[in-house]
Design a protein around this motif. Structure first.
Motif, PDB file in Angstrom:
ATOM      1  N   ASN A  99      35.815  38.255  53.106  1.00 38.01           N
ATOM      2  CA  ASN A  99      37.040  38.672  53.782  1.00 38.01           C
ATOM      3  C   ASN A  99      37.039  38.029  55.169  1.00 38.01           C
ATOM      4  O   ASN A  99      36.311  38.451  56.060  1.00 38.01           O
ATOM      5  CB  ASN A  99      37.073  40.195  53.890  1.00 38.01           C
TER       6      ASN A  99
ATOM      7  N   ARG B 193      35.875  35.458  43.717  1.00 39.92           N
ATOM      8  CA  ARG B 193      35.928  36.797  44.308  1.00 39.92           C
ATOM      9  C   ARG B 193      34.632  37.137  45.031  1.00 39.92           C
ATOM     10  O   ARG B 193      34.633  37.686  46.123  1.00 39.92           O
ATOM     11  CB  ARG B 193      36.207  37.828  43.214  1.00 39.92           C
TER      12      ARG B 193
ATOM     13  N   ASP C  44      43.002  32.513  50.537  1.00 38.17           N
ATOM     14  CA  ASP C  44      41.969  32.800  49.540  1.00 38.17           C
ATOM     15  C   ASP C  44      42.470  33.770  48.482  1.00 38.17           C
ATOM     16  O   ASP C  44      42.110  33.659  47.307  1.00 38.17           O
ATOM     17  CB  ASP C  44      40.721  33.367  50.229  1.00 38.17           C
ATOM     18  N   ARG C  45      43.290  34.731  48.893  1.00 38.20           N
ATOM     19  CA  ARG C  45      43.839  35.666  47.904  1.00 38.20           C
ATOM     20  C   ARG C  45      44.792  34.946  46.958  1.00 38.20           C
ATOM     21  O   ARG C  45      44.838  35.257  45.760  1.00 38.20           O
ATOM     22  CB  ARG C  45      44.554  36.812  48.621  1.00 38.20           C
ATOM     23  N   THR C  46      45.555  33.986  47.504  1.00 38.35           N
ATOM     24  CA  THR C  46      46.463  33.212  46.654  1.00 38.35           C
ATOM     25  C   THR C  46      45.684  32.412  45.627  1.00 38.35           C
ATOM     26  O   THR C  46      46.058  32.330  44.453  1.00 38.35           O
ATOM     27  CB  THR C  46      47.318  32.266  47.508  1.00 38.35           C
TER      28      THR C  46
END
Length: 232
Positions: A42, A37, A217-219
């Motif tokens: 982003n 994280r 990246d969120r996955t």
């Protein structure tokens, strides 16, 4: 003395690794999720500024001077050029700040790779401007514009492929291949068409790439979090 010894004993006990293997796995998964994280920027802040700069800047260049020198929208020459350069500078600042905030927390080889990669971008484009400046003065206006755009976009594609090779990032490498291919197609098509191809396929490709990388990246973060919860 006894009280101090007890405090130190409690402190040392807190720092001991978990005795339960399941608890140890849970702790590792939680730490991986937290690190992912913090160290995953982003990517919209990387690719969308560049994508918008190409989409708008090269789009205005196409409208000003399309195929065969046709002007689709009447405007002064300085307007598309100033817009493109301003957006490119803004994109560079935004992506630079994003990278500095991210890799400023990283030490060792990863940090050096990021620093050297950023230096390659700066020196690469400085070299392009130094070489093409005197050469373009001896070319017709349309060919000079094609030379500047073709070489600059070609260098961008090559640097993206290099970044993909450094970090073994398939998506980044594929984006570099895509930029290189459409640049070749645009240069072959000729002045005017090149700006349209780079605006739509290049700028649009950057915008799509930003979304793809962000979702990827969120996955990964969701998977790490799910792993952490499943080990509880």
């Amino acid at each position: 003395m006894t009280r101090s010894f007890d405090n130190e004993s409690v402190h040392d006990h807190d720092e001991l690794p978990p005795a339960d293997p399941a608890a140890a796995l849970r702790l590792i998964a939680e730490q991986q999720a937290e690190a992912a994280r913090k160290l995953s920027p982003n990517l919209l802040w990387y690719y969308w500024p560049w994508g918008l700069a190409w989409l708008i800047g090269f789009g205005l260049l196409f409208l000003f001077s399309g195929p065969n020198g046709r002007m689709f929208v009447e405007m002064p020459l300085w307007l598309p050029l100033a817009t493109l350069f301003t957006l490119l500078i803004a994109a560079g600042i935004i992506s630079g700040v994003t990278g500095a905030r991210t890799y400023g927390q990283v030490a060792g080889d990863s940090r050096r790779r990021g620093q050297w990669y950023g230096l390659a971008w700066g020196l690469g484009f400085a070299g392009v401007m130094t070489v093409l400046g005197p050469v373009s003065d001896h070319l017709p206006e349309d060919l000079a514009g094609l030379l500047w755009a073709g070489v600059s976009v070609g260098l961008t594609g090559a640097l993206h492929m290099a970044g993909g090779a450094i970090w073994l990032d398939r998506n980044l490498f594929r984006l570099g291949v895509w930029i290189s291919v459409i640049n070749i197609v645009g240069v072959i098509a000729g002045p005017g068409w090149h700006a349209l191809v780079i605006s739509v396929a290049g700028g649009g490709g950057m915008l799509v790439a930003g979304v793809v990388f962000l979702l990827r990246d969120r996955t990964r973060g969701v998977k790490l979090t799910q792993t952490s919860r499943s080990n509880r």
